[in-house]
Scaffold this motif. Sequence first.
Motif, PDB file in Angstrom:
ATOM      1  N   PRO A 211       1.016  -1.161  -0.041  1.00  0.00           N
ATOM      2  CA  PRO A 211       0.094  -0.125  -0.143  1.00  0.00           C
ATOM      3  C   PRO A 211       0.750   1.235   0.208  1.00  0.00           C
ATOM      4  N   ALA A 212       0.232   2.362  -0.203  1.00  0.00           N
ATOM      5  CA  ALA A 212       1.118   3.610  -0.103  1.00  0.00           C
ATOM      6  C   ALA A 212       1.700   3.842   1.238  1.00  0.00           C
ATOM      7  N   THR A 213       2.682   4.446   1.343  1.00  0.00           N
ATOM      8  CA  THR A 213       3.471   4.652   2.476  1.00  0.00           C
ATOM      9  C   THR A 213       2.755   5.495   3.522  1.00  0.00           C
ATOM     10  N   ALA A 214       2.909   5.164   4.852  1.00  0.00           N
ATOM     11  CA  ALA A 214       2.413   5.880   5.772  1.00  0.00           C
ATOM     12  C   ALA A 214       2.740   7.250   5.840  1.00  0.00           C
ATOM     13  N   ALA A 232     -13.952   7.999  -6.267  1.00  0.00           N
ATOM     14  CA  ALA A 232     -15.038   7.353  -7.220  1.00  0.00           C
ATOM     15  C   ALA A 232     -14.359   6.486  -8.411  1.00  0.00           C
ATOM     16  N   CYS A 233     -13.133   6.971  -8.928  1.00  0.00           N
ATOM     17  CA  CYS A 233     -12.570   6.550 -10.228  1.00  0.00           C
ATOM     18  C   CYS A 233     -11.435   5.795  -9.873  1.00  0.00           C
ATOM     19  N   HIS A 234     -10.575   6.233  -8.995  1.00  0.00           N
ATOM     20  CA  HIS A 234      -9.182   5.852  -8.932  1.00  0.00           C
ATOM     21  C   HIS A 234      -9.145   5.030  -7.313  1.00  0.00           C
ATOM     22  N   THR A 235      -8.040   4.203  -7.409  1.00  0.00           N
ATOM     23  CA  THR A 235      -7.802   3.470  -6.180  1.00  0.00           C
ATOM     24  C   THR A 235      -6.480   3.898  -5.648  1.00  0.00           C
ATOM     25  N   VAL A 236      -6.280   3.991  -4.352  1.00  0.00           N
ATOM     26  CA  VAL A 236      -4.844   4.297  -3.612  1.00  0.00           C
ATOM     27  C   VAL A 236      -5.120   3.233  -2.541  1.00  0.00           C
ATOM     28  N   ARG A 237      -4.253   2.169  -2.546  1.00  0.00           N
ATOM     29  CA  ARG A 237      -4.235   1.006  -1.476  1.00  0.00           C
ATOM     30  C   ARG A 237      -3.889   1.766  -0.399  1.00  0.00           C
ATOM     31  N   GLY A 238      -4.507   1.487   0.814  1.00  0.00           N
ATOM     32  CA  GLY A 238      -4.326   2.258   2.104  1.00  0.00           C
ATOM     33  C   GLY A 238      -5.309   3.201   2.387  1.00  0.00           C
ATOM     34  N   THR A 239      -5.991   3.712   1.483  1.00  0.00           N
ATOM     35  CA  THR A 239      -7.103   4.682   1.816  1.00  0.00           C
ATOM     36  C   THR A 239      -8.571   3.954   1.205  1.00  0.00           C
ATOM     37  N   GLY A 240      -9.449   4.724   1.541  1.00  0.00           N
ATOM     38  CA  GLY A 240     -10.982   4.319   1.261  1.00  0.00           C
ATOM     39  C   GLY A 240     -11.046   4.235  -0.430  1.00  0.00           C
ATOM     40  N   ALA A 241     -10.232   5.013  -1.060  1.00  0.00           N
ATOM     41  CA  ALA A 241     -10.469   5.009  -2.592  1.00  0.00           C
ATOM     42  C   ALA A 241     -10.187   3.805  -3.296  1.00  0.00           C
ATOM     43  N   ALA A 242     -11.380   3.352  -3.849  1.00  0.00           N
ATOM     44  CA  ALA A 242     -11.271   2.047  -4.494  1.00  0.00           C
ATOM     45  C   ALA A 242     -11.785   1.985  -6.008  1.00  0.00           C
ATOM     46  N   GLY A 243     -11.974   3.334  -6.624  1.00  0.00           N
ATOM     47  CA  GLY A 243     -12.649   3.378  -7.854  1.00  0.00           C
ATOM     48  C   GLY A 243     -11.793   2.502  -8.995  1.00  0.00           C
ATOM     49  N   ARG A 244     -12.484   2.036  -9.903  1.00  0.00           N
ATOM     50  CA  ARG A 244     -11.940   1.203 -11.088  1.00  0.00           C
ATOM     51  C   ARG A 244     -12.055   1.833 -12.252  1.00  0.00           C
ATOM     52  N   THR A 245     -12.536   2.929 -12.344  1.00  0.00           N
ATOM     53  CA  THR A 245     -12.862   3.507 -13.679  1.00  0.00           C
ATOM     54  C   THR A 245     -11.675   3.978 -14.329  1.00  0.00           C
TER      55      THR A 245
END
Length: 307
Positions: A211-214, A232-245
């Motif tokens: 995941p992204a660094t602390a 809503a469109c992007h993912t950043v692992r380690g955050t709540g962002a889980a978009g797949r567009t």
Amino acid sequence: MTGGWQSALAPGGSSADAILRLFWPTVALLGLIWLAVLLVLAAALLRRARPEAPRRAGAVVGAATAGTVLVVIGLTLASYLVTRPISAAADAPLIVQLRGLQWWWQATYPEEGEASGFVTANELHLPLGRPVRLELSAEDVIHSFWVPNLAGKQDMIPGRDNALTFTPTVPGVYRAQCAEFCGLQHARMALLVVVEPPEEFARWRAVQAAPATAEALAAEGRQVFERQPCGACHTVRGTGAAGRTGPDLTHLASRGTLAAGLLPMTRGALAAWIADPQTLKPGNNMPLVPLSADELQALTAWLASLR
């Protein structure tokens, strides 16, 4: 790492090397045929009509027809013999699932042994000397994957999966391109392919799977990212962002380019892209998100730290 070498005449992979061995003899043979046609044409223009001309003309045409048939058969056979091994299955290949979209690339590295799987965008890393199997698909329209230094072209058709197998043999940074007109920004749909020693590839893969660094996640820019509709469109692992567009941004700053090869990966380029993506790449699917100057500065500082 913003450009990448691109030339079918400088092979860095097994498939490209085989194609080049077919290319030069074909060029030489067709060049000789072209010269022969010019010589016959010149002779026909210079000679006066003679009674025996129709008979000789018929013989020339017959010989030319027979020669054409033999050349076509020979080139077809040579092409078959050279290209058949290219698509042959390899032992223990690295599998990468590459998907084309308007107008960017999504790369998925499945889990392999103890190595975790992950998703990235607009950049491939491949280990030197190991066979690679690219499993190709398209999300929206027909695309075509082509990295001239490493392999030949392969179409990416919605609803149909294709594959391309090759072995990188020369380390370097190569530029791949969509080779099928796919819409307004077709010419700006590039992909960097980084061929590196196996140990460097393993380190890169381990970083990408994490995941992204602390430290980066603690920055003020993360708060801006989560307040806005970015997730809503992007993912950043380690955050709540889980978009797949849109592209996965977890390790965005580790890539050499931004927006599928359009801009170098710098903080200034990030700011310009976020501020007005439609001016830089008209027709892309990223909307304009209104941000204050302070919000834009914080957001780009955070994104630039996502390595």
